[in-house]
Write an enzyme that holds these catalytic residues in place. Structure first.
Site, PDB file in Angstrom:
ATOM      1  N   HIS A 131       0.415 -13.450  28.368  1.00 27.82           N
ATOM      2  CA  HIS A 131      -0.935 -13.952  28.661  1.00 27.82           C
ATOM      3  C   HIS A 131      -1.664 -14.328  27.380  1.00 27.82           C
ATOM      4  CE1 HIS A 131      -0.589 -12.785  32.890  1.00 27.82           C
ATOM      5  NE2 HIS A 131       0.116 -11.762  32.431  1.00 27.82           N
ATOM      6  N   GLU A 150      -4.068   3.042  -2.486  1.00 28.88           N
ATOM      7  CA  GLU A 150      -4.621   3.413  -1.181  1.00 28.88           C
ATOM      8  C   GLU A 150      -4.355   4.881  -0.868  1.00 28.88           C
ATOM      9  OE1 GLU A 150      -2.735   0.820  -1.877  1.00 28.88           O
ATOM     10  OE2 GLU A 150      -3.309  -0.964  -0.743  1.00 28.88           O
ATOM     11  N   GLY A 172      11.261   1.964   0.065  1.00 27.68           N
ATOM     12  CA  GLY A 172      10.100   2.388   0.859  1.00 27.68           C
ATOM     13  C   GLY A 172      10.213   1.964   2.317  1.00 27.68           C
ATOM     14  N   ARG A 173      10.581   0.693   2.546  1.00 28.82           N
ATOM     15  CA  ARG A 173      10.616   0.187   3.928  1.00 28.82           C
ATOM     16  C   ARG A 173      11.835   0.669   4.705  1.00 28.82           C
ATOM     17  NH1 ARG A 173      10.661  -3.439  -0.032  1.00 28.82           N
ATOM     18  NH2 ARG A 173      12.476  -4.738  -0.402  1.00 28.82           N
ATOM     19  N   LYS A 220      -1.703  -6.338  -6.998  1.00 25.64           N
ATOM     20  CA  LYS A 220      -2.152  -5.008  -7.423  1.00 25.64           C
ATOM     21  C   LYS A 220      -2.841  -5.104  -8.793  1.00 25.64           C
ATOM     22  CE  LYS A 220       1.549  -2.459  -5.063  1.00 25.64           C
ATOM     23  NZ  LYS A 220       2.771  -1.676  -5.222  1.00 25.64           N
ATOM     24  N   GLU A 241       9.297  -8.174   3.432  1.00 22.54           N
ATOM     25  CA  GLU A 241       9.257  -7.631   2.071  1.00 22.54           C
ATOM     26  C   GLU A 241      10.676  -7.630   1.481  1.00 22.54           C
ATOM     27  OE1 GLU A 241       7.987  -3.450   0.870  1.00 22.54           O
ATOM     28  OE2 GLU A 241       6.122  -4.493   0.455  1.00 22.54           O
ATOM     29  N   LYS A 294       6.333   7.189  -1.943  1.00 20.60           N
ATOM     30  CA  LYS A 294       7.544   7.201  -2.764  1.00 20.60           C
ATOM     31  C   LYS A 294       7.178   7.281  -4.244  1.00 20.60           C
ATOM     32  CE  LYS A 294      11.547   4.502  -4.010  1.00 20.60           C
ATOM     33  NZ  LYS A 294      12.271   3.250  -3.892  1.00 20.60           N
TER      34      LYS A 294
HETATM   35  O1  F6P Z   1       3.701  -2.869  -0.755  1.00 22.80           O
HETATM   36  C1  F6P Z   1       4.466  -2.441  -1.809  1.00 22.80           C
HETATM   37  C2  F6P Z   1       5.028  -1.065  -1.602  1.00 22.80           C
HETATM   38  O2  F6P Z   1       5.605  -0.691  -2.809  1.00 22.80           O
HETATM   39  C3  F6P Z   1       6.029  -0.950  -0.450  1.00 22.80           C
HETATM   40  O3  F6P Z   1       7.283  -1.397  -0.787  1.00 22.80           O
HETATM   41  C4  F6P Z   1       5.952   0.497  -0.151  1.00 22.80           C
HETATM   42  O4  F6P Z   1       6.514   0.821   1.084  1.00 22.80           O
HETATM   43  C5  F6P Z   1       4.455   0.713  -0.195  1.00 22.80           C
HETATM   44  O5  F6P Z   1       4.026  -0.111  -1.276  1.00 22.80           O
HETATM   45  C6  F6P Z   1       4.018   2.130  -0.412  1.00 22.80           C
HETATM   46  O6  F6P Z   1       4.566   2.656  -1.578  1.00 22.80           O
HETATM   47  P1  F6P Z   1       4.606   4.197  -1.859  1.00 22.80           P
HETATM   48  O7  F6P Z   1       5.434   4.854  -0.808  1.00 22.80           O
HETATM   49  O8  F6P Z   1       5.201   4.317  -3.225  1.00 22.80           O
HETATM   50  O9  F6P Z   1       3.194   4.719  -1.829  1.00 22.80           O
END
Ligand code: F6P
Length: 554
Positions: free
Chosen positions: A391, A219, A274-275, A519, A360, A213
């Protein structure tokens, strides 16, 4: 066992809360088993159906008074107004000044949905068209890599909401996967993860989807760079990189700077959290794996649930009911966690998706107007799949000291009706639900042991260990089968449940400031890890850990 795990933290800012405190005291001494004995119609009374999902909520510590009081509380908290505000595009995400309109992404109605004076529906329809085109190009073998071969591998590079929801949906829809396409995911910054994926793919036939987003997530950017480097090393010319990368983001400038061709970008909007983004262009991977028609069916299922949520009265509204039951246990019975257990292997990722969606969203301590709450908010969400979990941790659910409400999701039919296995699976789900409700008393155990000829001395010694208190609340969600529509309805049900709880807890369910500190500190620690010499300017633990890393990476 007491039906209270931790102190109750009632929502005392609402006047309807006092009645719930009183009702909790009355019910705390009542056993679910007695409630069933007293009312043979309990199942008929406490079940409902919406958007293809059947919910049995009869095994909850409730009666008509509790339900009426929970409804009253939802009214007092102005839940109906909040629902309207969300659907109509009001900027309810007040810390970021944004509307919350993932519901528009799955809206098949004809009315406009306005944000800042602009109808967003035409943009959404345009992106659907583009997603369909890309999907068809890949499926027909028209999207070709740098050596002219069609795509056989798709790799989603994204994390959090740009990973969990889409992967959950894709696995939920395994029986709908198109033939001949392998799907892979890279989320973590751990180099082990991307290395494993790069080992499996063929660079000539791979399409990477960089889903972010913000297009600023460490990452995802690191993994996308690693994928790009890999492609160049494998003989793909710089000019051909565009044949292997698609990007999705609100930040089109950052995509451009990264070097992904404009024609291969899909937009996203800040009013999609995002979620909550699996319904958006972030869902391209879903469309590629199951086909656009099935992606659309998923959206339609969610739309059905949205319509139910927006239109059904509060006391007959499934997300409202599930949300309020959660409030009942978290704030009036001191429950701290909530388990969701699917009796469907294809739903194995669902708890992981719910963890982000719920925790979140509602893992917050500050109200919309900036005050610190004096009650518990978001529950710890966890779970897995039956029967594996029986189990593993069900022992604690049955005999542990904590009150852990459970949702069981158990489809009535299987895509793979193999022998008697599905009937056994479903029987186990129902049996777990029943065992949690009924339990087994000391007297029952003693009688059974004596009848089996156990010596009286052994009965006295062993019987207490076998007591199962029961009285553990649980819901059963029973769709006919996991189809795209049902998966859509199920995911939307939980999204709206989370919304309901956020309203009652007065938090903004749509920001996530809590993840920011980690972060920022991550950047600072990274600087220390990569600087020369011993690190001495942090707290002693951080210095020590950084220096230990350096010891092995000099
Ligand atoms: O963990 C924080 C967050 O901003 C989430 O809300 C989001 O889904 C995720 O990182 C990934 O963010 P992006 O889609 O901007 O890479």
């Amino acid at each position: 066992m007491s039906t209270q795990s931790s102190p109750m933290t009632p929502l005392s800012h609402l006047s309807s809360s006092d009645k719930l405190v009183e009702l909790q005291k009355q019910l705390a001494g009542t056993h679910l088993r007695d409630l069933f004995d007293a009312d043979k119609q309990r199942f008929d009374k406490y079940t409902m159906e919406a958007a293809g999902l059947f919910l049995d909520y009869s095994k909850n510590l409730i009666n008509d008074d509790v339900l009426a009081s929970l409804t009253k509380m939802a009214e007092e908290a102005k839940l109906p107004e909040a629902i309207k505000a969300m659907f109509s595009g009001e900027k309810i995400n007040n810390t970021e000044g944004r509307a919350v309109l993932h519901t528009a992404l799955r809206n098949f109605g004809t009315d406009p949905i306005m944000v800042d004076g602009k109808d967003v529906m035409p943009m959404i329809r345009d992106t659907h068209k583009r997603m369909k085109e890309i999907t068809q190009q890949v499926h027909k073998g028209e999207w070709k890599g740098h050596t002219g071969k069609p795509v056989k591998h798709i790799v989603n590079i994204g994390i959090g909401g740009s990973y969990l929801g889409l992967k959950t949906a894709i696995n939920a829809l395994t029986p709908y996967h198109v033939e001949g396409l392998e799907h892979h995911y890279v989320a973590n910054i751990d180099p082990n993860e991307i290395s494993e994926v790069l080992r499996k793919i063929d660079p000539e036939t791979t399409l990477f989807i960089v889903a972010s987003k913000s297009f600023g997530t460490l990452e995802t950017l690191q993994n996308a760079q690693a994928a790009r480097k890999f492609m160049l090393e494998q003989g793909c010319a710089e000019a051909d990189i565009r044949k292997h990368f698609v990007a999705i983001s609100t930040n089109l400038k950052a995509i451009d700077e990264f070097g992904i061709a404009q024609e291969n970008t899909l937009p996203l909007w800040d009013w999609v959290g995002g979620r909550y983004s699996l319904w958006s262009t972030i869902g391209l991977m879903i469309s590629l794996v199951v086909g656009f028609d099935n992606f659309e069916r998923l959206l339609k299922g969610a739309w059905e649930m949205d319509k139910h949520f927006a239109e059904a009265p509060l006391d007959k509204n499934m997300p409202v009911l599930m949300g309020m039951l959660g409030i009942w246990y978290q704030n009036y019975f001191g429950a701290e966690s909530h388990a969701v257990i699917s009796y469907d292997y294809f739903l194995r990722d669902f708890p992981g998706h719910l963890q982000q969606m719920d925790m979140e969203s509602n893992g917050k301590r500050t109200t919309l107007d900036g005050k610190t709450v004096d009650y518990q908010t978001g529950a710890v969400i966890w779970g897995g799949t039956g029967t594996n979990d029986q189990h593993a941790y069900h022992q604690l659910l049955h005999q542990g000291t904590r009150l852990i409400p459970v949702d069981f999701v158990a489809p009535a039919t299987s895509h793979n009706p193999l022998g008697e296995q599905h009937p056994w699976l479903f029987a186990n789900a129902v049996a777990q639900s029943q065992a949690m409700m009924q339990g087994k008393t000391l007297e029952e155990i003693r009688d059974e042991m004596l009848a089996a000829g156990t010596a009286a001395e052994d009965v006295e010694r062993l019987a207490p260990h076998k007591v199962i208190p029961g009285n553990r609340p649980n819901n059963m969600i029973v769709p006919e089968k996991i189809t795209p529509e049902i998966a859509g309805a199920l995911f939307a049900l939980y999204e709206q449940k989370v919304f309901v709880q956020g309203v009652l807890w007065q938090v903004n369910s749509f920001d996530q400031w809590g993840v920011e500190l980690g972060k920022v500190l991550g950047n600072r620690v990274y600087d220390r890890i990569t600087e020369k010499g011993a690190t001495t300017d942090q707290d002693s633990s951080t210095n020590g850990l950084v220096n230990r890393f350096k010891q092995f990476n000099a």
